[in-house]
Design a protein around this motif. Sequence first.
Motif, PDB file in Angstrom:
ATOM      1  N   GLU A   1       0.860  -1.182   0.000  1.00 33.96           N
ATOM      2  CA  GLU A   1       0.000   0.000   0.000  1.00 33.96           C
ATOM      3  C   GLU A   1       0.890   1.222   0.000  1.00 33.96           C
ATOM      4  OE1 GLU A   1      -1.483  -1.156   3.635  1.00 33.96           O
ATOM      5  OE2 GLU A   1      -2.222  -2.992   2.729  1.00 33.96           O
TER       6      GLU A   1
ATOM      7  N   GLU B   1       9.033 -12.233   8.675  1.00 33.42           N
ATOM      8  CA  GLU B   1       9.000 -12.850   7.344  1.00 33.42           C
ATOM      9  C   GLU B   1       9.079 -11.779   6.258  1.00 33.42           C
ATOM     10  OE1 GLU B   1       5.445 -15.012   7.948  1.00 33.42           O
ATOM     11  OE2 GLU B   1       6.481 -16.496   9.206  1.00 33.42           O
ATOM     12  N   THR B   2       8.390 -10.690   6.491  1.00 30.33           N
ATOM     13  CA  THR B   2       8.455  -9.565   5.553  1.00 30.33           C
ATOM     14  C   THR B   2       8.438  -8.271   6.361  1.00 30.33           C
ATOM     15  OG1 THR B   2       6.054  -9.370   5.431  1.00 30.33           O
ATOM     16  CG2 THR B   2       7.115 -10.765   3.785  1.00 30.33           C
ATOM     17  N   HIS B   3       8.783  -7.204   5.693  1.00 32.27           N
ATOM     18  CA  HIS B   3       8.622  -5.906   6.352  1.00 32.27           C
ATOM     19  C   HIS B   3       8.296  -4.867   5.303  1.00 32.27           C
ATOM     20  CE1 HIS B   3      12.930  -5.460   5.197  1.00 32.27           C
ATOM     21  NE2 HIS B   3      12.507  -4.251   4.917  1.00 32.27           N
ATOM     22  N   SER B   4       7.844  -3.736   5.782  1.00 32.67           N
ATOM     23  CA  SER B   4       7.490  -2.629   4.904  1.00 32.67           C
ATOM     24  C   SER B   4       7.887  -1.341   5.600  1.00 32.67           C
ATOM     25  CB  SER B   4       5.987  -2.663   4.636  1.00 32.67           C
ATOM     26  OG  SER B   4       5.520  -1.374   4.308  1.00 32.67           O
ATOM     27  N   LEU B   5       8.800  -0.617   4.975  1.00 31.46           N
ATOM     28  CA  LEU B   5       9.205   0.684   5.515  1.00 31.46           C
ATOM     29  C   LEU B   5       8.849   1.751   4.495  1.00 31.46           C
ATOM     30  CD1 LEU B   5      10.620   2.751   7.282  1.00 31.46           C
ATOM     31  CD2 LEU B   5      12.819   1.909   6.439  1.00 31.46           C
ATOM     32  N   ARG B   6       7.935   2.607   4.868  1.00 28.24           N
ATOM     33  CA  ARG B   6       7.520   3.677   3.968  1.00 28.24           C
ATOM     34  C   ARG B   6       7.747   5.016   4.645  1.00 28.24           C
ATOM     35  NH1 ARG B   6       1.476   2.126   3.575  1.00 28.24           N
ATOM     36  NH2 ARG B   6       1.960   1.811   5.777  1.00 28.24           N
ATOM     37  N   MET B   7       8.274   5.962   3.894  1.00 31.93           N
ATOM     38  CA  MET B   7       8.390   7.318   4.421  1.00 31.93           C
ATOM     39  C   MET B   7       7.590   8.222   3.515  1.00 31.93           C
ATOM     40  SD  MET B   7      12.282   7.466   5.838  1.00 31.93           S
ATOM     41  CE  MET B   7      13.254   6.365   4.804  1.00 31.93           C
TER      42      MET B   7
END
Lengths: 141, 141
Positions: free
Chosen positions: A75, A127-133
């Motif tokens: 997303e 297992e997964t990651h999401s880094l959004r700035m």
Amino acid sequence: MTNESLIFKKFLARRDLRFTPERKAILEAVFDTHRHFDADEMVELLHKQGKKISRATVYRTLDLLVKGGLIRAMELGEARKVYEHIIGHKHHDHLICTGCGRIIEFDDGLIELLQQKVCDRLNFQAETHSLRMFGRCENCR
Amino acid sequence: MTNESLIFKKFLARRDLRFTPERKAILEAVFDTHRHFDADEMVELLHKQGKKISRATVYRTLDLLVKGGLIRAMELGEARKVYEHIIGHKHHDHLICTGCGRIIEFDDGLIELLQQKVCDRLNFQAETHSLRMFGRCENCR
DNA sequence: ACTCAATCTGAGATTGAGTCTCAATTAAAA
DNA sequence: TTTTAATTGAGACTCAATCTCAGATTGAGT
Ligand SMILES: [Mn+2]
Ligand SMILES: [Mn+2]
Ligand SMILES: [Zn+2]
Ligand SMILES: [Zn+2]
């Protein structure tokens, strides 16, 4: 036979699913596109190519590609989920400009390492990651 | 008068908006809850307390609280957006267990610093960020 | 090649979180 | 008190995503 076709076929076979013409066409379109795209854009793209594949099938196949680890869903701030293919591309995260919608990709090995340390400290197996700035790109300051 | 009430009032005044009984009740319920909650859970909670406030008003007020910087919205993997209050709590990110749904909060100053460096390098002015790691908590390995 | 059970597809219905409309109400400035 | 603008609530609406189910397709077994 492309690498991703082999992987997808194997994934499908393992689950007694079939490598149908529709799934093949979607796979190819997904790996031809080197952009972030959403499900309905993919439906549209296939239609432009003369492939009349239903919305339901596209949604279902994108799910399979995610489960098979061939593509990644995320997303990026808007309502719709977007996808990008994974195979042959190394992991990255995203800067998202709230002014113009521009997406900037980045990769920082040290951040990833520290993320792992956080997980170790808290007994968590990531297992997964999401880094959004979210913010403003240079054109939109 | 609580700190958050003052801040919300000031925010509303600045925009010629009113501190109505409905907004007051929602603000109080939000700051009484020390959990992540979604909009419809908040509607439900208020109804249980005998406050008959409409769904539309709750959605609208949560948006105002986000705009005013009093609460934060995030997607923790499920369909619905969840909220948590910000004032009096320092920033943190989340580990999300895909087994049991447990949410673990963490805070790592060095990661935050490195995030800033990435933004500097790419000429990006970050306003917010979201770092989520999905996986298995110690109970669910 | 034929059979047959299982999978797959497409058209359209359905879901559900979130948004919008609008008439009645309320706040508060003058 | 008057007047103007903001607010509320009920329910309609949006739209991405999911589901339904009848007909089509696949492929393993013969
Ligand atoms: Mn990307
Ligand atoms: Mn939290
Ligand atoms: Zn921009
Ligand atoms: Zn767990």
